[in-house]
Design a protein around this motif. Sequence first.
Motif, PDB file in Angstrom:
ATOM      1  N   UNK A   1      -4.375  60.723 139.417  1.00  0.00           N
ATOM      2  CA  UNK A   1      -5.061  59.433 139.804  1.00  0.00           C
ATOM      3  C   UNK A   1      -4.689  58.419 138.379  1.00  0.00           C
ATOM      4  N   UNK A   2      -4.485  57.175 138.756  1.00  0.00           N
ATOM      5  CA  UNK A   2      -4.115  56.244 137.936  1.00  0.00           C
ATOM      6  C   UNK A   2      -4.785  54.825 137.810  1.00  0.00           C
ATOM      7  N   UNK A   3      -4.978  54.308 136.709  1.00  0.00           N
ATOM      8  CA  UNK A   3      -5.813  53.003 136.858  1.00  0.00           C
ATOM      9  C   UNK A   3      -5.017  51.951 135.746  1.00  0.00           C
TER      10      UNK A   3
ATOM     11  N   UNK B   1      -6.926  48.269 141.249  1.00  0.00           N
ATOM     12  CA  UNK B   1      -7.947  49.296 141.620  1.00  0.00           C
ATOM     13  C   UNK B   1      -7.089  50.848 141.453  1.00  0.00           C
ATOM     14  N   UNK B   2      -7.941  51.646 141.212  1.00  0.00           N
ATOM     15  CA  UNK B   2      -7.611  52.896 141.091  1.00  0.00           C
ATOM     16  C   UNK B   2      -6.783  53.361 142.126  1.00  0.00           C
TER      17      UNK B   2
ATOM     18  N   UNK C   1     -12.492  59.935 144.968  1.00  0.00           N
ATOM     19  CA  UNK C   1     -12.488  59.531 143.439  1.00  0.00           C
ATOM     20  C   UNK C   1     -12.293  58.055 143.406  1.00  0.00           C
ATOM     21  N   UNK C   2     -12.508  57.380 144.489  1.00  0.00           N
ATOM     22  CA  UNK C   2     -12.311  55.829 144.369  1.00  0.00           C
ATOM     23  C   UNK C   2     -11.242  55.036 144.419  1.00  0.00           C
ATOM     24  N   UNK C   3     -10.069  55.800 144.704  1.00  0.00           N
ATOM     25  CA  UNK C   3      -8.714  55.182 144.840  1.00  0.00           C
ATOM     26  C   UNK C   3      -8.752  54.356 146.074  1.00  0.00           C
TER      27      UNK C   3
END
Length: 143
Positions: A60-62, A67-68, A101-103
């Motif tokens: 996961x990246x932000x 956005x993620x 995770x909201x990605x």
Amino acid sequence: MADWTVTQVTDPAELVAASHLFDHPVSPDGAEDTLGRPGHVVLLARSADGRDVGFVSGVEMRHPDKDAELFLYELAVDDGWRRQGVATALLAALREVALARGCRGMWTGTEADNAAALATYRAAGAEIDDGSVFVVWDDLAAG
């Protein structure tokens, strides 16, 4: 009905046992470090008789102005299990993890001549960006 299930790995010993799917043997320390890092996820596909037949990993990246998103780090399916939907199931499961995770997006890279990977990603709904270039530093200590 599928002859496998996909589960998220939480026990480093599971990754060590699945070493045959990876480019190099998985060490207990490497498995523990990977699974302990925030945002890292590894999913395993297991046959009905308990054999590990594929995996997918993601990070996961932000970034502050985006956005993620989830970077699909690596995908592999055991030779004897290819073209049976295992990769598609792994990608679908990773997509679900990303959404949970909201990605908002997911991305990866592969070689331009990797027809099998490109076909798999297209079948999973990805768009292929032919204009992208990956820049790689393989050994930061060397230079």
